[in-house]
Design a protein around this motif. Structure first.
Motif, short mmCIF file in Angstrom:
data_model
loop_
_atom_site.label_atom_id
_atom_site.label_comp_id
_atom_site.label_asym_id
_atom_site.label_seq_id
_atom_site.Cartn_x
_atom_site.Cartn_y
_atom_site.Cartn_z
N ALA A 1 0.96 -1.30 0.03
CA ALA A 1 -0.09 -0.07 0.04
C ALA A 1 0.85 1.33 -0.01
N ALA B 1 -4.78 -2.10 -5.96
CA ALA B 1 -5.68 -1.49 -4.87
C ALA B 1 -6.85 -2.17 -4.62
N LEU C 1 -6.08 -5.09 -2.16
CA LEU C 1 -5.66 -4.58 -0.70
C LEU C 1 -7.08 -4.29 -0.02
#
Length: 188
Positions: A64, A82, A85
Motif C-alpha cells: 500500500a 488497490a 488490498l
C-alpha cells in the motif's frame, strides 16, 4: 462424565503443589460474540496461521505504501492491487469476528457453560455434555482483556477453551483463576 486418559494419569500423580488443594474457581456463562472474538484474537498470536496473517498484513501495508508513493510521483498505480488490498485487509482484520459468529452458533446449542478450574484440570459442563481436561491437553494460556484462553500445544493451536472473566462468581476469582493457570500452564 467424559475423561481422557491424560486426566486419569494426572489424578494419580501426587505432584500437586502443597497448600493449593482447595483452589477452585467456578464460572457460569452463555458464550457471547465478544468472548469468542477476544479468544480468537488471543489465539491468533500463538498459532502458525495467525502469525502468517500478521505477516500478510505487514506485506500488504508495504504494498500500500509503495502504491501510494507510485501514485504521488505520477507513475500511476495498479487498480488491481488497490482493489486486492481493499478486499484482503478488511477480510484479514475481520477474520476473528467472522469465525466467532460461526463458533457462537455451535456454542449456543450447548446452552449454559459451567466450568470448574482446579489444580487437577478443567471440567466444562453444558446442558448437553461434560468434558474433563487435564493440563497436558491445553498446557498454554493467554490472557486478554475479557477472557483467559487455554490453548493446545500444537503449532496451529487448534484446541482452545474460553474462560470469560465476566463469568466468575466474585471479582477476586479472576486473580485466583490466573494463579491456578500460572501454576499449571505456561503463559504465552
Amino acid at each position: 462424565m467424559v475423561e481422557d486418559q491424560g486426566a486419569a494419569q494426572q489424578q494419580e500423580s501426587p505432584e500437586q503443589p502443597q497448600g493449593h488443594e482447595a483452589d477452585v474457581v467456578e464460572l457460569e456463562y452463555r458464550p457471547t460474540i465478544g468472548d469468542l472474538t477476544s479468544a480468537l484474537k488471543a489465539r491468533r498470536g500463538v498459532s502458525k496461521a495467525g502469525r502468517r496473517q500478521y505477516w500478510a498484513l505487514g506485506a500488504m501495508a508495504v504494498v500500500a505504501v509503495l502504491q501510494g508513493a507510485e501514485a504521488l510521483t505520477g507513475h500511476g498505480g495498479s487498480l488491481f492491487v488497490a482493489v486486492w488490498l481493499a478486499v484482503c485487509v478488511p477480510l484479514i482484520l475481520l477474520t476473528p469476528w467472522l469465525t466467532a459468529r460461526q463458533f457462537l452458533r455451535l456454542a449456543e446449542r450447548q446452552g449454559t457453560f459451567r466450568v470448574t478450574v482446579t489444580n487437577t484440570g478443567v471440567t466444562v459442563t453444558t446442558d448437553n455434555s461434560t468434558t474433563a481436561l487435564n493440563w497436558t491437553v491445553q498446557p498454554r494460556y493467554r490472557e486478554a482483556k475479557d477472557v483467559f484462553v487455554m490453548i493446545s500445544p500444537d503449532k496451529n493451536a487448534v484446541g482452545f477453551t474460553v474462560l470469560p472473566k465476566r463469568a466468575v462468581r466474585a471479582p477476586e476469582d479472576v486473580d485466583r483463576l490466573r494463579a491456578i493457570l500460572d501454576r499449571n500452564t505456561t503463559r504465552v
